[in-house]
Design a protein around this motif. Structure first.
Motif, PDB file in Angstrom:
ATOM      1  N   ALA A  51       0.829  -1.211   0.000  1.00 46.60           N
ATOM      2  CA  ALA A  51       0.000   0.000   0.000  1.00 46.60           C
ATOM      3  C   ALA A  51       0.858   1.254   0.000  1.00 46.60           C
ATOM      4  N   ASN A  52       1.950   1.231   0.754  1.00 44.95           N
ATOM      5  CA  ASN A  52       2.855   2.371   0.809  1.00 44.95           C
ATOM      6  C   ASN A  52       3.428   2.694  -0.565  1.00 44.95           C
ATOM      7  N   CYS A  53       3.829   1.672  -1.300  1.00 47.44           N
ATOM      8  CA  CYS A  53       4.419   1.891  -2.623  1.00 47.44           C
ATOM      9  C   CYS A  53       3.378   2.369  -3.632  1.00 47.44           C
ATOM     10  N   VAL A  54       2.161   1.844  -3.538  1.00 51.10           N
ATOM     11  CA  VAL A  54       1.089   2.329  -4.411  1.00 51.10           C
ATOM     12  C   VAL A  54       0.859   3.821  -4.177  1.00 51.10           C
ATOM     13  N   ALA A  55       0.775   4.204  -2.907  1.00 56.31           N
ATOM     14  CA  ALA A  55       0.512   5.606  -2.570  1.00 56.31           C
ATOM     15  C   ALA A  55       1.626   6.521  -3.071  1.00 56.31           C
ATOM     16  N   TRP A  56       2.879   6.117  -2.875  1.00 52.59           N
ATOM     17  CA  TRP A  56       4.005   6.955  -3.299  1.00 52.59           C
ATOM     18  C   TRP A  56       4.128   7.009  -4.819  1.00 52.59           C
ATOM     19  N   LEU A  57       3.761   5.942  -5.495  1.00 49.04           N
ATOM     20  CA  LEU A  57       3.797   5.972  -6.963  1.00 49.04           C
ATOM     21  C   LEU A  57       2.801   6.988  -7.500  1.00 49.04           C
ATOM     22  N   VAL A  58       1.583   6.983  -6.964  1.00 47.48           N
ATOM     23  CA  VAL A  58       0.601   7.967  -7.409  1.00 47.48           C
ATOM     24  C   VAL A  58       1.070   9.377  -7.069  1.00 47.48           C
ATOM     25  N   TYR A  59       1.684   9.540  -5.884  1.00 50.88           N
ATOM     26  CA  TYR A  59       2.219  10.854  -5.506  1.00 50.88           C
ATOM     27  C   TYR A  59       3.294  11.304  -6.494  1.00 50.88           C
ATOM     28  N   SER A  60       4.112  10.372  -6.946  1.00 52.07           N
ATOM     29  CA  SER A  60       5.156  10.729  -7.918  1.00 52.07           C
ATOM     30  C   SER A  60       4.546  11.128  -9.258  1.00 52.07           C
ATOM     31  N   PHE A  61       3.407  10.520  -9.621  1.00 57.78           N
ATOM     32  CA  PHE A  61       2.727  10.899 -10.859  1.00 57.78           C
ATOM     33  C   PHE A  61       2.193  12.335 -10.757  1.00 57.78           C
ATOM     34  N   ILE A  62       1.620  12.665  -9.598  1.00 57.48           N
ATOM     35  CA  ILE A  62       1.029  13.995  -9.416  1.00 57.48           C
ATOM     36  C   ILE A  62       2.107  15.072  -9.374  1.00 57.48           C
ATOM     37  N   THR A  63       3.229  14.758  -8.721  1.00 53.79           N
ATOM     38  CA  THR A  63       4.286  15.757  -8.531  1.00 53.79           C
ATOM     39  C   THR A  63       5.396  15.648  -9.569  1.00 53.79           C
ATOM     40  N   THR A  64       5.309  14.655 -10.457  1.00 52.54           N
ATOM     41  CA  THR A  64       6.348  14.372 -11.461  1.00 52.54           C
ATOM     42  C   THR A  64       7.738  14.293 -10.827  1.00 52.54           C
ATOM     43  N   ASP A 120     -13.840  19.510  -6.499  1.00 58.13           N
ATOM     44  CA  ASP A 120     -13.465  20.784  -7.127  1.00 58.13           C
ATOM     45  C   ASP A 120     -12.174  21.298  -6.492  1.00 58.13           C
ATOM     46  N   TYR A 121     -11.063  20.630  -6.844  1.00 54.18           N
ATOM     47  CA  TYR A 121      -9.771  20.969  -6.254  1.00 54.18           C
ATOM     48  C   TYR A 121      -8.785  21.370  -7.346  1.00 54.18           C
ATOM     49  N   ASP A 122      -7.922  22.337  -7.021  1.00 48.68           N
ATOM     50  CA  ASP A 122      -6.841  22.667  -7.946  1.00 48.68           C
ATOM     51  C   ASP A 122      -5.685  21.687  -7.735  1.00 48.68           C
ATOM     52  N   HIS A 123      -4.627  21.846  -8.525  1.00 49.29           N
ATOM     53  CA  HIS A 123      -3.528  20.882  -8.481  1.00 49.29           C
ATOM     54  C   HIS A 123      -2.854  20.849  -7.110  1.00 49.29           C
ATOM     55  N   LYS A 124      -2.667  22.009  -6.497  1.00 55.71           N
ATOM     56  CA  LYS A 124      -2.018  22.058  -5.181  1.00 55.71           C
ATOM     57  C   LYS A 124      -2.852  21.336  -4.134  1.00 55.71           C
ATOM     58  N   ALA A 125      -4.169  21.537  -4.179  1.00 57.74           N
ATOM     59  CA  ALA A 125      -5.040  20.861  -3.220  1.00 57.74           C
ATOM     60  C   ALA A 125      -5.025  19.361  -3.437  1.00 57.74           C
ATOM     61  N   ALA A 126      -4.969  18.943  -4.699  1.00 55.45           N
ATOM     62  CA  ALA A 126      -4.908  17.508  -5.003  1.00 55.45           C
ATOM     63  C   ALA A 126      -3.629  16.896  -4.434  1.00 55.45           C
ATOM     64  N   ILE A 127      -2.513  17.611  -4.573  1.00 56.15           N
ATOM     65  CA  ILE A 127      -1.250  17.140  -4.006  1.00 56.15           C
ATOM     66  C   ILE A 127      -1.369  17.001  -2.493  1.00 56.15           C
ATOM     67  N   ASN A 128      -2.002  17.979  -1.850  1.00 59.22           N
ATOM     68  CA  ASN A 128      -2.151  17.934  -0.398  1.00 59.22           C
ATOM     69  C   ASN A 128      -3.005  16.748   0.052  1.00 59.22           C
ATOM     70  N   ILE A 129      -4.124  16.518  -0.649  1.00 59.70           N
ATOM     71  CA  ILE A 129      -5.006  15.405  -0.270  1.00 59.70           C
ATOM     72  C   ILE A 129      -4.268  14.074  -0.396  1.00 59.70           C
ATOM     73  N   TRP A 130      -3.619  13.880  -1.539  1.00 60.08           N
ATOM     74  CA  TRP A 130      -2.914  12.612  -1.711  1.00 60.08           C
ATOM     75  C   TRP A 130      -1.675  12.538  -0.819  1.00 60.08           C
ATOM     76  N   GLY A 131      -1.037  13.672  -0.579  1.00 62.24           N
ATOM     77  CA  GLY A 131       0.134  13.682   0.293  1.00 62.24           C
ATOM     78  C   GLY A 131      -0.199  13.254   1.706  1.00 62.24           C
ATOM     79  N   TYR A 132      -1.285  13.769   2.268  1.00 64.48           N
ATOM     80  CA  TYR A 132      -1.691  13.375   3.618  1.00 64.48           C
ATOM     81  C   TYR A 132      -2.060  11.890   3.658  1.00 64.48           C
ATOM     82  N   THR A 133      -2.723  11.419   2.605  1.00 64.58           N
ATOM     83  CA  THR A 133      -3.068   9.992   2.534  1.00 64.58           C
ATOM     84  C   THR A 133      -1.805   9.134   2.534  1.00 64.58           C
ATOM     85  N   THR A 134      -0.821   9.544   1.740  1.00 60.94           N
ATOM     86  CA  THR A 134       0.432   8.802   1.635  1.00 60.94           C
ATOM     87  C   THR A 134       1.198   8.802   2.950  1.00 60.94           C
ATOM     88  N   VAL A 135       1.241   9.951   3.606  1.00 65.33           N
ATOM     89  CA  VAL A 135       1.937  10.048   4.894  1.00 65.33           C
ATOM     90  C   VAL A 135       1.280   9.129   5.919  1.00 65.33           C
TER      91      VAL A 135
END
Length: 216
Positions: A51-64, A120-135
């Motif tokens: 699960a940790n690797c799945v979450a970080w992979l998606v985070y890497s896609f969002i943040t390139t 209805d989220y912008d890119h920064k908010a999307a990063i934050n949502i997924w970032g907190y999930t990943t953490v």
């Protein structure tokens, strides 16, 4: 030179250490497949690793972020192989526990993904949502040794800890903390600081309470 060290060399080494961490249970899983019995191997950290690797992979896609991507691809593949292998040879109680863990993480990741995709989220908010999930998932992964730490303190023996793994955990956390601070990205350096502390604590316990088995 400082940027080269912190933004490229540190995460490059972090990738190597992460690969070593993810592959450390591989030999034990191969033994499970050979003996066709789970034995004393605890498969739950493998579920958390997946699960940790799945979450970080998606985070890497969002943040390139290519370093986060590179460090977690082997972990996802190894985590999938080792989790499925252990599930096949586990007893019914362990299977149910593994299944509960997989369903929990799958539900959490799906909910976060739906929130980003349809909210209805912008890119920064999307990063934050997924970032907190990943953490959150990473902290679950890092907290797995806590029960073992309690056992070490109770028995005054570090037989339940594996010193090389603890050292790699500490070094991995330090390298990714350095990279996260350089980028900067709190979602990278924050939880990895915790991981470095947990790793350092395990190393200290191994030195303070040597394995009784080793003493004999």
């Amino acid at each position: 030179m400082g940027d080269l060290l912190m933004k490229h060399i540190a995460p490059g080494l972090g990738c190597v250490v992460a690969w070593l961490l993810f592959s450390s249970p591989f030999k034990a899983v191969l033994q499970v497949r050979q003996s066709r019995a789970l034995g004393s191997l605890n498969p739950l950290p493998l579920v958390a690793m997946w699960a940790n690797c799945v979450a970080w992979l998606v985070y890497s896609f969002i943040t390139t972020d290519v370093y986060v991507l590179a460090s977690n691809i082997p972990g996802l593949l190894l985590g999938s192989f080792m989790t499925i292998s252990c599930y096949g040879f586990a007893d019914e109680k362990t299977r149910n526990t593994m299944l509960q863990g997989i369903m929990f993480f799958a539900t959490l990741l799906t909910a976060a993904g739906m929130s980003i995709s349809f909210g209805d989220y912008d890119h920064k908010a999307a990063i934050n949502i997924w970032g907190y999930t990943t953490v959150f998932i990473l902290l679950i992964f890092y907290s797995a040794p806590l029960s073992v730490l309690a056992e070490v303190l109770r028995t005054r023996s570090s037989a339940a800890l594996y010193l090389p793994f603890a050292v790699m955990n500490m070094v991995n956390g330090l390298l990714w903390t350095a990279y996260g601070l350089a980028v900067p990205d709190a979602f990278i350096y924050g939880p990895n600081m915790v991981g470095a502390v947990f790793g350092g604590l395990q190393v200290a316990l191994c030195l303070i309470y040597p394995s009784k088995a080793a003493e004999r």
